[in-house]
Write a protein that holds these residues in place. Structure first.
Motif, PDB file in Angstrom:
ATOM      1  N   ASN A  60      97.105  20.096 111.200  1.00 56.47           N
ATOM      2  CA  ASN A  60      96.540  21.384 110.793  1.00 56.47           C
ATOM      3  C   ASN A  60      95.595  21.210 109.604  1.00 56.47           C
ATOM      4  O   ASN A  60      94.496  21.774 109.573  1.00 56.47           O
ATOM      5  CB  ASN A  60      97.651  22.366 110.414  1.00 56.47           C
ATOM      6  CG  ASN A  60      98.418  22.893 111.616  1.00 56.47           C
ATOM      7  OD1 ASN A  60      98.063  22.623 112.761  1.00 56.47           O
ATOM      8  ND2 ASN A  60      99.481  23.636 111.362  1.00 56.47           N
ATOM      9  N   THR A 102      94.775  28.193 112.100  1.00 57.20           N
ATOM     10  CA  THR A 102      94.795  27.056 113.018  1.00 57.20           C
ATOM     11  C   THR A 102      95.660  27.420 114.217  1.00 57.20           C
ATOM     12  O   THR A 102      96.806  27.855 114.055  1.00 57.20           O
ATOM     13  CB  THR A 102      95.368  25.808 112.336  1.00 57.20           C
ATOM     14  OG1 THR A 102      94.667  25.579 111.115  1.00 57.20           O
ATOM     15  CG2 THR A 102      95.230  24.595 113.228  1.00 57.20           C
ATOM     16  N   TYR A 111      98.915  29.308 113.081  1.00 56.69           N
ATOM     17  CA  TYR A 111      99.361  29.089 111.710  1.00 56.69           C
ATOM     18  C   TYR A 111      98.391  29.765 110.739  1.00 56.69           C
ATOM     19  O   TYR A 111      97.190  29.502 110.767  1.00 56.69           O
ATOM     20  CB  TYR A 111      99.448  27.593 111.408  1.00 56.69           C
ATOM     21  CG  TYR A 111     100.587  26.894 112.114  1.00 56.69           C
ATOM     22  CD1 TYR A 111     101.853  26.852 111.549  1.00 56.69           C
ATOM     23  CD2 TYR A 111     100.399  26.300 113.362  1.00 56.69           C
ATOM     24  CE1 TYR A 111     102.908  26.220 112.199  1.00 56.69           C
ATOM     25  CE2 TYR A 111     101.446  25.661 114.014  1.00 56.69           C
ATOM     26  CZ  TYR A 111     102.696  25.632 113.424  1.00 56.69           C
ATOM     27  OH  TYR A 111     103.733  25.006 114.079  1.00 56.69           O
ATOM     28  N   LEU A 127      97.567  26.234 117.595  1.00 59.48           N
ATOM     29  CA  LEU A 127      98.153  25.056 118.234  1.00 59.48           C
ATOM     30  C   LEU A 127      98.623  25.409 119.640  1.00 59.48           C
ATOM     31  O   LEU A 127      99.418  26.329 119.823  1.00 59.48           O
ATOM     32  CB  LEU A 127      99.332  24.542 117.404  1.00 59.48           C
ATOM     33  CG  LEU A 127     100.230  23.483 118.053  1.00 59.48           C
ATOM     34  CD1 LEU A 127      99.443  22.222 118.393  1.00 59.48           C
ATOM     35  CD2 LEU A 127     101.410  23.156 117.141  1.00 59.48           C
TER      36      LEU A 127
END
Length: 227
Positions: free
Chosen positions: A142, A2, A190, A4
């Protein structure tokens, strides 16, 4: 993985001389609107599953600029608002000049030992509490958006610094070593193994390298630094 995109809001009339905190009706000034549009245009080619904002006006206006710049082929229907990504609740410090606050005994605690700092007054919170609520929000976003998603959050300087400190495995007492300028872009990827800080306080670079490479692994760091 993920990805961000952390965005700090653009400039306001209070940014710098005054600790705005949760002061209502603090809007982007003309400089901030120009910054927000420039950042929105710069990341327009990055596909976003969501745009999430602090509830405060300066962030919502910055996030709206990002959402409005989305191409027709990949629109963002609306900006999601999450109170947990709002500014630190500075309590009685809110709205006071920084030059005045720098003379307070608590100022040195905030600088040298921020994990012990709690802001005064009924509305004040600790920096640890602010970090915890922001990280809880990110972990939930997430999980909800999934491991292949890329999304943006528009928040505030101290909140972004606290999130970056966590991603780097730093104690909160080290977060004052991190900088997050107005309308800056910070990118964290992540993975199951660890977060990767991809960009920090970027105020003008291109968007190459923001998205993970195809088949980029599940959290292994490239030995030797990578190509």
């Amino acid at each position: 993985m993920t990805t961000l995109l952390l965005v700090r809001h653009g400039l306001t009339a209070m940014t710098g001389p005054v600790l705005a905190g949760w002061t209502p009706e603090v809007h982007l000034d003309e400089r901030g609107r120009v910054q927000a549009r420039a950042l929105a245009d710069r990341i327009a080619a990055v596909p976003l599953a969501a745009v999430v904002s602090s509830p405060l006006d300066r962030c919502r206006e910055t996030a709206d600029a990002i959402a409005s710049a989305r191409p027709e082929s990949a629109p963002v229907e609306k900006v999601e608002v999450d109170d947990r990504l709002g500014e630190v609740r500075y309590g009685d410090w809110t709205g006071r000049p920084l030059s005045e606050l720098a003379k307070e005994p608590l100022w040195r605690v905030v600088q040298a030992h921020p994990s012990a700092a709690r802001f005064p007054g009924d509305e004040g919170e600790s920096l640890l509490e602010a970090q915890h609520r922001a990280l809880t929000a990110i972990r939930e976003w997430n999980a909800d958006l999934g491991p292949e998603a890329t999304y943006a959050i528009c928040s505030h300087g101290d909140i972004i610094k606290a999130i970056v400190a966590d991603a780097l495995g730093l104690h909160l007492d080290q977060f004052q070593r991190i900088q997050a300028d107005p309308a800056s872009l910070t990118v964290i990827r992540y993975t199951e193994l660890r977060p990767f800080l991809v960009r920090l306080n970027d105020t003008g670079g291109g968007t190459e390298g923001i998205l993970p490479p195809p088949g980029g692994g599940e959290g292994d760091a490239p030995v030797g630094g990578g190509a």
